[in-house]
Design a protein around this motif. Structure first.
Motif, PDB file in Angstrom:
ATOM      1  N   GLU A   1       0.855  -1.189   0.000  1.00 33.38           N
ATOM      2  CA  GLU A   1       0.000   0.000   0.000  1.00 33.38           C
ATOM      3  C   GLU A   1       0.886   1.233   0.000  1.00 33.38           C
ATOM      4  O   GLU A   1       2.011   1.193   0.512  1.00 33.38           O
ATOM      5  CB  GLU A   1      -0.861   0.051   1.266  1.00 33.38           C
TER       6      GLU A   1
ATOM      7  N   GLU B   1      -4.485   5.367   3.326  1.00 36.19           N
ATOM      8  CA  GLU B   1      -4.176   4.521   2.166  1.00 36.19           C
ATOM      9  C   GLU B   1      -4.670   5.206   0.894  1.00 36.19           C
ATOM     10  O   GLU B   1      -5.868   5.381   0.714  1.00 36.19           O
ATOM     11  CB  GLU B   1      -4.851   3.152   2.321  1.00 36.19           C
TER      12      GLU B   1
ATOM     13  N   HIS C   1      -2.768   1.065  -3.749  1.00 33.92           N
ATOM     14  CA  HIS C   1      -2.625  -0.336  -3.329  1.00 33.92           C
ATOM     15  C   HIS C   1      -2.277  -1.153  -4.561  1.00 33.92           C
ATOM     16  O   HIS C   1      -3.005  -1.106  -5.554  1.00 33.92           O
ATOM     17  CB  HIS C   1      -3.946  -0.810  -2.708  1.00 33.92           C
TER      18      HIS C   1
END
Ligand code: ATP
Ligand code: MG
Length: 568
Positions: free
Chosen positions: A209, A406, A409
């Motif tokens: 990530e 995040e 990814h």
């Protein structure tokens, strides 16, 4: 752009329903407006920023050999049935039926569709590797949409999917994408960190990530002070270097009336929390209960726990009534001694001696308990979250923990989708082989919120140059009253436009204070002020968004000064 021709609509008050600063500022600066839960309109100012994020991604993806396409948002159920995810995906998948009673979903991700395109289009190993990408709207019916576009239901994602003849080729593209992502995040001008990650419901093996670092981030990231090791706490292995000491105390049943939490018990019995155990009960398969035992000061990591054989997926804690019915006591009095269900013990909990734990009778605990003597040797697993100061799993240094958002990814999917959907090519020998796949996502709209979360002050947003909706604000004082001011501002505005500078001339009849605070709120990096008093001395005023003070400049030097500032 002149503000009179633009839609600049700022709010003074902080909207009550916005919890985090980026959400508040996006509303106040007029970047987005809420339509319904998790659904947002990007207003013209916000869209300029979103487009900048897209442009950087698109340029780097193109440079990396990605091929842009655009897939439909609505996807037929058959494809999802073929991959098995029609059943697996759960309520986050928005399902709909058309007038012919055919089932569809609004795509939360596009592995199925791209794999279908691949199997129809690509026949030979000679066409591999290939990496398709799109920048497209996704829909996930999030259980708790919140924080504006940070966790929305409809959001913009860049998703790329690569296809390969073998694992080596997949690894190469994966590494190349890793580098490409680093270049993209460098260009955003944000502080970020790539970390090892869990591959979640998308599946597959290797996964990383990319996190924008910000205190309000939903994820915790563990990183070593002496190596490159960095991992989402969800995934970080907890190392226990402690060895168990021999028993000193004898086991004793004690009354602990009204003491339920670990800290209450530790205080009541005057022992360190590190010398207590907590016993959590998870749902197992076939309605069985399973005990998970941790040291009192540690937290359960449900991602790790879910991987224990026999634990139900998705992970779920058992219901308090069910626990009472089957085990005979309340949650606060549970312990592993004479507990007749499967018990898994965290590494650190297995390394302590003379500990305190619940007695499986309400308001009673046991002190001086020891593994191997008072209960069997533990069945040891790694099920806790790492904490600050833990040894780094790569053996180098100790872990620190920071918070991150995040924003990207990347995964190696292997043949999860290609085998389910039979995406094959002919190899050199004319033999049909299942391809390997990688997939690579960036939350385009989330990047905008994350950038604000990381870069703001009490006056508003501070855009890095690469994302700023405009680079320069021209603020003329009394534009509508002073011909001198109007002339100077218009002239300079035109010069800037000719040079391709993204400039916003604030020609609203506002007081200087109101104009400045708007330009600061929306985060324009550079500001020039023209006033009649200054112009009479052939001067104007410049202030960078993060400067404490403004500075006077000779009008004649202005163009060169701004050129320098914008190139620096
Ligand atoms: P999260 O753990 O935050 O729910 P995810 O792991 O489910 O995200 P991916 O499937 O990896 O998300 O999707 C790729 C990217 O899309 C994520 O890295 C994130 O930046 C973005 N994203 C995912 N869900 C949302 C959402 N609800 N709102 C905005 N962006 C999102
Ligand atoms: Mg993810």
């Amino acid at each position: 752009m002149k503000t009179s021709c633009f839609h600049l609509y700022t709010l003074k008050e902080t909207p009550a329903d916005a919890e985090i600063i980026s959400h508040q500022l996006m509303l106040r600066a007029g970047l987005i407006r809420r339509l319904a839960s998790g659904l947002y309109t990007w207003l013209p100012l916000g869209l300029r920023i979103l487009r900048k994020v897209e442009a950087i991604i698109r340029r780097e993806m193109d440079n990396a050999g990605g091929l842009e396409l655009l897939m439909p948002a609505v996807q037929p159920a058959e494809l999802w049935q073929e991959s098995g995810r029609w059943e697996q995906y759960g309520p986050e998948l928005l399902r709909l039926t058309d007038r012919h009673q055919r089932d569809y979903c609004v795509g939360p991700t596009h592995e199925e569709v791209i794999t279908d395109i691949f199997r129809c289009e690509i026949k030979s190993y000679k066409q591999l590797p290939i990496n398709f990408y799109q920048i497209q709207t996704k829909f996930r019916d999030e259980i708790r949409p919140r924080f504006g576009v940070m966790r929305a239901r409809e959001f913009l994602m860049k998703d790329a999917y690569s296809f390969h003849i073998d694992q080596d080729s997949l690894q190469q593209t994966y590494d190349h994408m890793f580098d490409t992502y680093s270049r993209i995040f460098d260009q955003f001008g944000l502080k970020y960190r790539p970390v090892n990650a869990d591959s979640g419901s998308i599946g597959g093996s290797a996964s990383n990530e990319f996190h924008v670092l910000a205190d309000s981030g939903e994820d915790a990231i563990a990183f070593s002070d002496q190596s490159n090791y960095a991992s989402n706490v969800e995934m970080a292995e907890a190392i226990c270097t402690q060895t168990r000491e021999a028993p000193q105390q004898s086991r004793e049943l004690v009354e602990t009336p009204g003491q339920h939490s670990i800290s209450e018990i530790a205080e009541f019995l005057s022992v360190a929390v590190e010398k207590t155990l907590k016993t959590l009960i998870a749902c197992g398969e076939k309605n069985q209960l399973i005990a998970l035992v941790l040291r009192g000061d540690h937290d359960l990591n449900t991602i790790k726990a879910e991987k224990i054989p026999g634990i139900a997926s998705p992970f779920q804690m058992a219901d308090a009534d069910e626990i009472k019915k089957q085990l005979g006591c309340d949650i606060g009095s549970l312990g592993p001694v004479e507990l007749n269900i499967p018990i898994f013990v965290d590494r650190s909990a297995a390394a302590i001696s003379d500990f305190v734990c619940g007695a499986n009778q309400n308001d009673k605990h046991i002190t001086g308990v020891n593994w191997g003597r008072d209960l069997p040797e533990p069945n040891i697993v790694d099920i806790r979250n790492v904490v600050e100061g833990d040894p780094s799993p790569d053996g180098k240094g100790i872990l620190s923990i920071v918070r991150g958002i995040e924003v990207g990814h990347i995964f190696q999917l292997g043949d999860k989708y290609s085998s389910a959907l039979n995406a094959t090519v002919l190899d050199e020998n004319g033999k049909s082989v299942i391809t390997k796949m990688g997939c690579y996502g960036i939350g385009v709209s989330r990047v905008v919120a994350a950038a604000i979360e990381q870069n703001n002050d009490e006056s508003g947003i501070i855009w890095p140059m690469s994302l700023a909706p405009f680079h320069l604000a021209i603020c003329p004082i009394n534009y509508h009253k002073s011909e001198l001011v109007k002339q100077a501002a218009d002239d300079f505005y035109q010069q800037c436009q000719q040079k391709g500078i993204e400039v916003l001339l604030d020609d609203r009849p506002l007081r200087p204070g109101a104009m400045f605070s708007d330009m600061e709120l929306i985060g324009i990096p550079h500001r020039v002020v023209f006033s009649e008093r200054g112009l009479k001395q052939s001067q104007c005023e410049y202030k960078g968004r993060c400067d404490d003070q403004s500075q006077d400049l000779a009008i004649d030097d202005l163009a060169e000064f701004i050129k320098q500032k914008l190139s620096g």
